[in-house]
Design an enzyme around this catalytic site. Structure first.
Site, PDB file in Angstrom:
ATOM      1  N   ASN A  90      12.842   6.124  12.394  1.00  0.00           N
ATOM      2  CA  ASN A  90      12.225   5.659  13.341  1.00  0.00           C
ATOM      3  C   ASN A  90      12.559   6.244  15.168  1.00  0.00           C
ATOM      4  OD1 ASN A  90       9.567   3.431  14.248  1.00  0.00           O
ATOM      5  ND2 ASN A  90      11.209   2.016  14.467  1.00  0.00           N
ATOM      6  N   LYS A  93       3.076  -7.989   0.062  1.00  0.00           N
ATOM      7  CA  LYS A  93       3.393  -7.009   0.295  1.00  0.00           C
ATOM      8  C   LYS A  93       3.918  -5.703  -0.682  1.00  0.00           C
ATOM      9  CE  LYS A  93       6.860  -5.865   3.844  1.00  0.00           C
ATOM     10  NZ  LYS A  93       7.148  -6.092   5.380  1.00  0.00           N
ATOM     11  N   MET A 100       3.485  -0.732  12.790  1.00  0.00           N
ATOM     12  CA  MET A 100       3.371  -1.657  13.443  1.00  0.00           C
ATOM     13  C   MET A 100       3.660  -2.484  12.728  1.00  0.00           C
ATOM     14  SD  MET A 100       3.272  -0.989  16.895  1.00  0.00           S
ATOM     15  CE  MET A 100       3.219  -2.740  17.364  1.00  0.00           C
ATOM     16  N   ARG A 101       4.788  -2.713  11.505  1.00  0.00           N
ATOM     17  CA  ARG A 101       5.271  -3.593  10.144  1.00  0.00           C
ATOM     18  C   ARG A 101       6.387  -3.229   9.823  1.00  0.00           C
ATOM     19  NH1 ARG A 101       0.815  -5.495   7.773  1.00  0.00           N
ATOM     20  NH2 ARG A 101      -0.665  -5.042   8.763  1.00  0.00           N
ATOM     21  N   LEU A 102       6.522  -4.339   9.538  1.00  0.00           N
ATOM     22  CA  LEU A 102       7.980  -4.432   8.356  1.00  0.00           C
ATOM     23  C   LEU A 102       8.031  -4.033   7.565  1.00  0.00           C
ATOM     24  CD1 LEU A 102      10.260  -7.444   9.595  1.00  0.00           C
ATOM     25  CD2 LEU A 102      10.853  -5.113  10.226  1.00  0.00           C
ATOM     26  N   GLY A 121      -0.736   7.525  17.480  1.00  0.00           N
ATOM     27  CA  GLY A 121      -0.597   8.509  16.770  1.00  0.00           C
ATOM     28  C   GLY A 121      -0.446  10.206  17.626  1.00  0.00           C
ATOM     29  N   SER A 122       0.403  10.082  19.151  1.00  0.00           N
ATOM     30  CA  SER A 122       0.643  11.297  19.512  1.00  0.00           C
ATOM     31  C   SER A 122       2.029  11.586  19.074  1.00  0.00           C
ATOM     32  CB  SER A 122       0.915  10.717  20.748  1.00  0.00           C
ATOM     33  OG  SER A 122       1.408  10.104  21.509  1.00  0.00           O
ATOM     34  N   ASN A 123       2.833  10.807  18.898  1.00  0.00           N
ATOM     35  CA  ASN A 123       4.242  11.326  18.272  1.00  0.00           C
ATOM     36  C   ASN A 123       4.211  11.787  16.795  1.00  0.00           C
ATOM     37  OD1 ASN A 123       6.714  10.254  19.478  1.00  0.00           O
ATOM     38  ND2 ASN A 123       5.490   8.958  19.428  1.00  0.00           N
ATOM     39  N   HIS A 129      11.512   4.505  19.050  1.00  0.00           N
ATOM     40  CA  HIS A 129      11.615   3.160  19.414  1.00  0.00           C
ATOM     41  C   HIS A 129      11.535   3.795  21.357  1.00  0.00           C
ATOM     42  CE1 HIS A 129      11.594  -1.514  19.756  1.00  0.00           C
ATOM     43  NE2 HIS A 129      12.374  -0.832  21.334  1.00  0.00           N
TER      44      HIS A 129
HETATM   45  C1  GRF Z   1       6.197   4.998  20.611  1.00  0.00           C
HETATM   46  O1  GRF Z   1       6.000   4.491  22.100  1.00  0.00           O
HETATM   47  C2  GRF Z   1       6.999   4.205  19.853  1.00  0.00           C
HETATM   48  O2  GRF Z   1       8.304   4.229  20.536  1.00  0.00           O
HETATM   49  C3  GRF Z   1       6.414   3.931  18.988  1.00  0.00           C
HETATM   50  O3  GRF Z   1       5.104   2.969  19.192  1.00  0.00           O
HETATM   51  C4  GRF Z   1       4.674   4.047  20.066  1.00  0.00           C
HETATM   52  C5  GRF Z   1       3.566   5.321  18.920  1.00  0.00           C
HETATM   53  O4  GRF Z   1       2.958   6.037  20.559  1.00  0.00           O
HETATM   54  N1  GRF Z   1       7.420   2.715  18.313  1.00  0.00           N
HETATM   55  P1  GRF Z   1       1.932   6.849  19.493  1.00  0.00           P
HETATM   56  O5  GRF Z   1       1.210   6.636  18.800  1.00  0.00           O
HETATM   57  O6  GRF Z   1       3.113   8.041  18.819  1.00  0.00           O
HETATM   58  O7  GRF Z   1       1.817   7.938  20.289  1.00  0.00           O
END
Ligand code: GRF
Length: 199
Positions: free
Chosen positions: A107, A65, A90-92, A12-14, A109
């Site tokens: 999203n 789902k 981590m899911r579609l 969850g750093s983002n 990536h």
């Molecule tokens: C990030 O690298 C993002 O691009 C990818 O998953 C990672 C999540 O990192 N989709 P965090 O949990 O936000 O630290």
């Protein structure tokens, strides 16, 4: 001010950088909810520190789902969510969420899409020995990392890079490109709304 739900499965750093950036200056959005598909996601601890409400859904608790996503959708409605930002979810995303939030799910990536979609994009880039990789923010569609690209930034791969050093530099880029891109989208969203009002 648009109301954003962040979806995460892990660290969850983002998520945290999206929250912090929007608190430091007016970016046109506020993160009002964290959704996780894991009850033990570290992102939940960050949310409690940041005072952001959380909802966790265990997919296995639902028969399909579709049912899992209906449960999420119900909460999103309660929180009056305008936009969804996936951040390490981590899911579609299935049609139950895609349809009501068409063009409103983004999203991030860790590669320059269309290169290295799917899992372990950083490992894929290192294995391919490319000179540069990067970060992409894109809209979500039914595929794996296939939706329209909104913004990208290059990150050079250094000969001495390990997984950890490259990941660290990629995350630094992620933490500024994601809030910046979301702010741009919010401005465009406002313009579209006012255009609709005029016409
Ligand atoms: C990030 O690298 C993002 O691009 C990818 O998953 C990672 C999540 O990192 N989709 P965090 O949990 O936000 O630290």
């Amino acid at each position: 001010m648009k109301r954003v739900a962040v979806f995460a499965s892990g660290s969850g750093s983002n998520f945290e950088s999206l929250v912090e950036a929007s608190r430091q200056s007016n970016l046109g959005y506020e993160v009002v909810l964290l959704v996780t598909d894991r009850l033990d996601a570290y992102a939940l601890e960050r949310a409690s520190r940041l005072n952001i409400p959380t909802k966790s859904f265990a997919p296995k608790a639902y028969a399909t789902k579709g049912e899992y996503e209906i449960a999420i959708l119900t909460i999103l409605k309660q929180f009056k969510i305008d936009w969804i930002a996936l951040a390490g979810y981590m899911r579609l995303v299935g049609s139950t969420l895609l349809e009501p939030y068409q063009q409103r799910i983004v999203n991030i990536h860790p590669s320059l899409l269309p290169h290295f979609p799917g899992k372990d994009a950083i490992g894929q880039a290192l294995k391919a020995e490319v000179a540069q990789t990067g970060v992409t923010v894109h809209y979500i569609d039914e595929g794996i990392d296939t939706g329209p690209v909104i913004s990208q930034e290059i990150v050079a791969v250094r000969p001495e890079d390990t997984y950890e050093t490259l990941q660290k530099r990629i995350k630094q880029v992620e933490h500024h490109i994601y809030p910046k891109t979301l702010a741009k989208i919010m401005r465009e969203d406002e313009l579209n709304v006012s255009k609709t009002r005029v016409n």
